[in-house]
Design an enzyme around this catalytic site. Structure first.
Site, PDB file in Angstrom:
ATOM      1  N   THR A   1     -18.218  11.815 -44.249  1.00  0.00           N
ATOM      2  CA  THR A   1     -18.309  12.325 -45.622  1.00  0.00           C
ATOM      3  C   THR A   1     -16.946  12.863 -46.035  1.00  0.00           C
ATOM      4  O   THR A   1     -16.050  13.008 -45.209  1.00  0.00           O
ATOM      5  CB  THR A   1     -19.348  13.461 -45.753  1.00  0.00           C
ATOM      6  OG1 THR A   1     -18.848  14.623 -45.103  1.00  0.00           O
ATOM      7  CG2 THR A   1     -20.685  13.088 -45.162  1.00  0.00           C
TER       8      THR A   1
ATOM      9  N   SER B   1     -23.172  13.591 -53.589  1.00  0.00           N
ATOM     10  CA  SER B   1     -22.567  12.716 -52.577  1.00  0.00           C
ATOM     11  C   SER B   1     -23.198  12.933 -51.207  1.00  0.00           C
ATOM     12  O   SER B   1     -23.889  13.928 -50.981  1.00  0.00           O
ATOM     13  CB  SER B   1     -21.043  12.905 -52.506  1.00  0.00           C
ATOM     14  OG  SER B   1     -20.715  14.233 -52.263  1.00  0.00           O
TER      15      SER B   1
ATOM     16  N   TYR C   1     -24.928  21.774 -38.765  1.00  0.00           N
ATOM     17  CA  TYR C   1     -24.376  20.929 -37.698  1.00  0.00           C
ATOM     18  C   TYR C   1     -24.064  21.826 -36.507  1.00  0.00           C
ATOM     19  O   TYR C   1     -23.447  22.872 -36.673  1.00  0.00           O
ATOM     20  CB  TYR C   1     -23.100  20.210 -38.169  1.00  0.00           C
ATOM     21  CG  TYR C   1     -22.567  19.252 -37.133  1.00  0.00           C
ATOM     22  CD1 TYR C   1     -23.238  18.071 -36.871  1.00  0.00           C
ATOM     23  CD2 TYR C   1     -21.432  19.548 -36.380  1.00  0.00           C
ATOM     24  CE1 TYR C   1     -22.794  17.191 -35.888  1.00  0.00           C
ATOM     25  CE2 TYR C   1     -20.972  18.672 -35.405  1.00  0.00           C
ATOM     26  CZ  TYR C   1     -21.656  17.498 -35.165  1.00  0.00           C
ATOM     27  OH  TYR C   1     -21.224  16.629 -34.189  1.00  0.00           O
TER      28      TYR C   1
ATOM     29  N   TYR D   1     -15.534  23.265 -33.997  1.00  0.00           N
ATOM     30  CA  TYR D   1     -16.645  23.308 -34.964  1.00  0.00           C
ATOM     31  C   TYR D   1     -17.602  24.463 -34.633  1.00  0.00           C
ATOM     32  O   TYR D   1     -17.493  25.539 -35.205  1.00  0.00           O
ATOM     33  CB  TYR D   1     -17.378  21.955 -35.035  1.00  0.00           C
ATOM     34  CG  TYR D   1     -18.179  21.858 -36.315  1.00  0.00           C
ATOM     35  CD1 TYR D   1     -17.845  20.973 -37.319  1.00  0.00           C
ATOM     36  CD2 TYR D   1     -19.271  22.711 -36.545  1.00  0.00           C
ATOM     37  CE1 TYR D   1     -18.549  20.940 -38.523  1.00  0.00           C
ATOM     38  CE2 TYR D   1     -19.977  22.686 -37.737  1.00  0.00           C
ATOM     39  CZ  TYR D   1     -19.624  21.789 -38.712  1.00  0.00           C
ATOM     40  OH  TYR D   1     -20.323  21.768 -39.900  1.00  0.00           O
TER      41      TYR D   1
ATOM     42  N   ALA E   1     -21.276  21.562 -50.007  1.00  0.00           N
ATOM     43  CA  ALA E   1     -20.101  21.731 -49.139  1.00  0.00           C
ATOM     44  C   ALA E   1     -18.929  21.974 -50.070  1.00  0.00           C
ATOM     45  O   ALA E   1     -18.696  21.201 -51.004  1.00  0.00           O
ATOM     46  CB  ALA E   1     -19.867  20.485 -48.298  1.00  0.00           C
TER      47      ALA E   1
ATOM     48  N   LYS F   1     -22.386  28.329 -40.200  1.00  0.00           N
ATOM     49  CA  LYS F   1     -23.699  27.731 -39.928  1.00  0.00           C
ATOM     50  C   LYS F   1     -24.641  28.752 -39.283  1.00  0.00           C
ATOM     51  O   LYS F   1     -25.846  28.758 -39.558  1.00  0.00           O
ATOM     52  CB  LYS F   1     -23.545  26.500 -39.032  1.00  0.00           C
ATOM     53  CG  LYS F   1     -22.833  25.326 -39.732  1.00  0.00           C
ATOM     54  CD  LYS F   1     -23.542  24.919 -41.002  1.00  0.00           C
ATOM     55  CE  LYS F   1     -22.924  23.725 -41.687  1.00  0.00           C
ATOM     56  NZ  LYS F   1     -23.420  23.548 -43.067  1.00  0.00           N
TER      57      LYS F   1
HETATM   58  P1  NAI Z   1     -20.147  16.452 -49.588  1.00  0.00           P
HETATM   59  O1  NAI Z   1     -18.786  17.011 -49.778  1.00  0.00           O
HETATM   60  O2  NAI Z   1     -20.310  14.978 -49.513  1.00  0.00           O
HETATM   61  O3  NAI Z   1     -21.096  16.969 -50.783  1.00  0.00           O
HETATM   62  C1  NAI Z   1     -21.073  18.273 -51.229  1.00  0.00           C
HETATM   63  C2  NAI Z   1     -21.850  18.427 -52.519  1.00  0.00           C
HETATM   64  O4  NAI Z   1     -21.679  19.774 -52.981  1.00  0.00           O
HETATM   65  C3  NAI Z   1     -21.378  17.530 -53.671  1.00  0.00           C
HETATM   66  O5  NAI Z   1     -22.509  17.122 -54.418  1.00  0.00           O
HETATM   67  C4  NAI Z   1     -20.526  18.462 -54.520  1.00  0.00           C
HETATM   68  O6  NAI Z   1     -20.436  18.109 -55.894  1.00  0.00           O
HETATM   69  C5  NAI Z   1     -21.311  19.746 -54.355  1.00  0.00           C
HETATM   70  N1  NAI Z   1     -20.548  20.949 -54.673  1.00  0.00           N
HETATM   71  C6  NAI Z   1     -19.429  21.421 -54.068  1.00  0.00           C
HETATM   72  N2  NAI Z   1     -19.044  22.580 -54.650  1.00  0.00           N
HETATM   73  C7  NAI Z   1     -19.949  22.842 -55.633  1.00  0.00           C
HETATM   74  C8  NAI Z   1     -20.101  23.877 -56.584  1.00  0.00           C
HETATM   75  N3  NAI Z   1     -19.278  24.923 -56.641  1.00  0.00           N
HETATM   76  N4  NAI Z   1     -21.133  23.800 -57.460  1.00  0.00           N
HETATM   77  C9  NAI Z   1     -22.004  22.757 -57.438  1.00  0.00           C
HETATM   78  N5  NAI Z   1     -21.910  21.754 -56.532  1.00  0.00           N
HETATM   79  C10 NAI Z   1     -20.900  21.792 -55.650  1.00  0.00           C
HETATM   80  O7  NAI Z   1     -20.767  17.205 -48.337  1.00  0.00           O
HETATM   81  P2  NAI Z   1     -21.668  16.747 -47.087  1.00  0.00           P
HETATM   82  O8  NAI Z   1     -20.780  16.346 -45.995  1.00  0.00           O
HETATM   83  O9  NAI Z   1     -22.785  15.868 -47.533  1.00  0.00           O
HETATM   84  O10 NAI Z   1     -22.266  18.159 -46.664  1.00  0.00           O
HETATM   85  C11 NAI Z   1     -23.497  18.675 -47.124  1.00  0.00           C
HETATM   86  C12 NAI Z   1     -24.050  19.619 -46.074  1.00  0.00           C
HETATM   87  O11 NAI Z   1     -24.351  18.865 -44.892  1.00  0.00           O
HETATM   88  C13 NAI Z   1     -23.055  20.711 -45.641  1.00  0.00           C
HETATM   89  O12 NAI Z   1     -23.751  21.923 -45.431  1.00  0.00           O
HETATM   90  C14 NAI Z   1     -22.538  20.189 -44.315  1.00  0.00           C
HETATM   91  O13 NAI Z   1     -22.071  21.195 -43.468  1.00  0.00           O
HETATM   92  C15 NAI Z   1     -23.807  19.539 -43.771  1.00  0.00           C
HETATM   93  N6  NAI Z   1     -23.609  18.600 -42.662  1.00  0.00           N
HETATM   94  C16 NAI Z   1     -22.627  17.640 -42.716  1.00  0.00           C
HETATM   95  C17 NAI Z   1     -22.415  16.820 -41.621  1.00  0.00           C
HETATM   96  C18 NAI Z   1     -21.344  15.779 -41.642  1.00  0.00           C
HETATM   97  O14 NAI Z   1     -21.077  15.177 -40.586  1.00  0.00           O
HETATM   98  N7  NAI Z   1     -20.724  15.535 -42.774  1.00  0.00           N
HETATM   99  C19 NAI Z   1     -23.239  16.932 -40.397  1.00  0.00           C
HETATM  100  C20 NAI Z   1     -24.295  17.880 -40.504  1.00  0.00           C
HETATM  101  C21 NAI Z   1     -24.447  18.712 -41.586  1.00  0.00           C
END
Ligand code: NAI
Length: 398
Positions: free
Chosen positions: A277, A51, A227, A237, A142, A246
């Site tokens: 997200t 995702s 972030y 944050y 995440a 982070k």
């Molecule tokens: P999300 O929740 O959309 O996706 C997380 C992914 O991790 C998914 O594919 C999920 O299935 C997988 N996952 C979770 N637990 C798992 C496990 N135990 N084993 C295998 N897969 C697992 O998250 P998002 O928002 O895309 O975040 C991804 C990264 O981006 C994070 O490090 C977040 O801090 C960073 N980020 C997010 C921002 C935002 O505004 N959402 C901004 C900047 C960075």
């Protein structure tokens, strides 16, 4: 025939439209294709691939750079008519189907990325069926919990302030309300547990296991999305538990750089922009920041969804000629969000918000809500209602 109902509890989406998820993946593929192809990595492992940022990365590298991909994620399939599973489950399937149409390998591992077993299974797959090596490892996980791979103990992350409580405006998308939230400060244990779950330890463990098994190419790159935010969200944050996690990723990037030095590999922290997200919707106050920020950025023409942002990161910055680094070497595609005029206007706007106007034309509430809905396959552009049965969904294979 199944009917799909958008079901929101607080800011958490419970319902899913599997066909809408598929359309959302198709829309992202179209976006990447409309920008043409580019020279990039060819064999990619994405941890957290189902995702938002991870999925967008996978789509971008497959359909932009022609990469074969392995995606690791933790998702659930359909059980019954009331429990159709998670959006990421269907995203994985839609991605694989489309990638395979273009003769690309798209292998999904739907299991716990934190465990040693998953790491070993992925390594065996790389060795035996994926050509032996990967040239890019993307860490985009995440999670709210992590099971320690050694002891089996379960650690939970907390989204909390540090030191002082934070009081501020928050929104609830379930009943479209605007209210004041108080975020309590974390104790030392909660800080340590959040770093354990969302920090860089697991990223480093993955890279150590991959390196030790000899499945990384000379010059391998590994990216991790961070972030940093701004003074408008620092209290909850950057200055809170997530900020500590982070900062831990920054430290682990240095360790990984040492680990990879002899194969000329590199660990790259990518400070990504704020997007809608599953994870960001439940950070207290953050949606209020987003509805203000997006409004300002939409007016400036700089608002991006994950696929737009990721496309710019890989096509233009990492594999292109327009990277922007900060003084400690982090990639900074978030410079559009941090632009001083954008931040000043966002601050001014957020300060005027109240229960009457937060969801009016003054803000980008509609954009935020639509992007949030898209994550579960609702309000997706170009979606055409189709009939599908539970058995047909159950027969889909990731
Ligand atoms: P999300 O929740 O959309 O996706 C997380 C992914 O991790 C998914 O594919 C999920 O299935 C997988 N996952 C979770 N637990 C798992 C496990 N135990 N084993 C295998 N897969 C697992 O998250 P998002 O928002 O895309 O975040 C991804 C990264 O981006 C994070 O490090 C977040 O801090 C960073 N980020 C997010 C921002 C935002 O505004 N959402 C901004 C900047 C960075």
């Amino acid at each position: 025939m199944l009917t799909f109902k958008q079901n929101i509890r607080g800011n958490v989406a419970l319902g899913v439209n599997p066909l809408g998820c598929k359309q959302d993946v198709l829309n992202q593929i179209d976006y990447v294709k409309s920008n043409g192809t580019y020279e990039g990595p060819k064999k990619v492992l994405i941890i957290g691939a189902s995702s938002s940022y991870g999925l967008a990365t996978r789509i971008n590298l497959a359909f932009g750079a022609g990469a074969d991909t392995i995606g690791v994620s933790f998702e659930k399939g359909p059980k019954n008519e009331r429990n159709l599973g998670t959006a990421g489950w269907y995203n994985n399937i839609a991605f694989r189907e489309e990638a395979e149409k273009e003769d690309l390998i798209a292998k999904n591992f739907v299991q716990d990325a934190f465990s040693h077993e998953t790491k070993q299974e992925v390594i065996e797959y790389i060795k035996n069926e994926f050509g032996g090596k990967v040239d890019l490892v993307v860490y985009s996980l995440a999670s709210g919990v992590r099971k320690d791979p050694e002891t089996g103990e379960l650690y939970k992350s907390s989204i909390k302030a540090i030191g002082e409580p934070v009081v501020g405006p928050h929104i609830n998308m379930q009943n479209e309300s605007f209210y004041t939230e108080t975020l309590e400060p974390a104790d030392e244990q909660e800080i340590a547990d959040t770093v354990n779950v969302m920090g860089g330890e697991d990223w480093q463990l993955w890279m150590e296991a991959l390196k030790e098994s000899g499945v990384l190419t000379e010059g391998v790159l590994t990216t991790n999305y961070s972030y940093l935010g701004t003074e408008l969200n620092h209290a909850y944050y950057g200055g809170g538990t997530l900020g500590r996690a982070k900062a831990d990723c920054d430290e682990k990037a240095e360790n990984i750089n040492q680990l990879l030095a002899d194969i000329n590999g590199k660990a790259q922290i990518v400070v990504a922009t704020a997007v809608t997200t599953k994870a960001s919707s439940v950070i207290p106050f953050f949606p209020v920041y987003c509805i203000g920020l997006y409004k300002v950025m939409e007016e400036k023409g700089t608002h991006e969804t994950p696929i737009m942002h990721i496309d710019r990161i890989y096509r233009d910055m990492i594999y292109g000629d327009k990277p922007e680094y900060d003084e400690v070497g982090r990639l900074r595609p978030d410079s559009w969000e941090l632009d001083s005029d954008t931040q000043a206007k966002t601050k001014e706007l957020i300060e005027q918000l109240n229960a009457e106007n937060f969801n009016s034309d003054m803000t980008a509430y509609d954009t935020f809500f639509k992007e949030f809905s898209n994550l579960s396959g609702f309000m997706v552009d170009n979606y055409v209602e189709q009939e599908v049965t539970l058995d047909e969904l159950k027969a889909l294979n990731y």
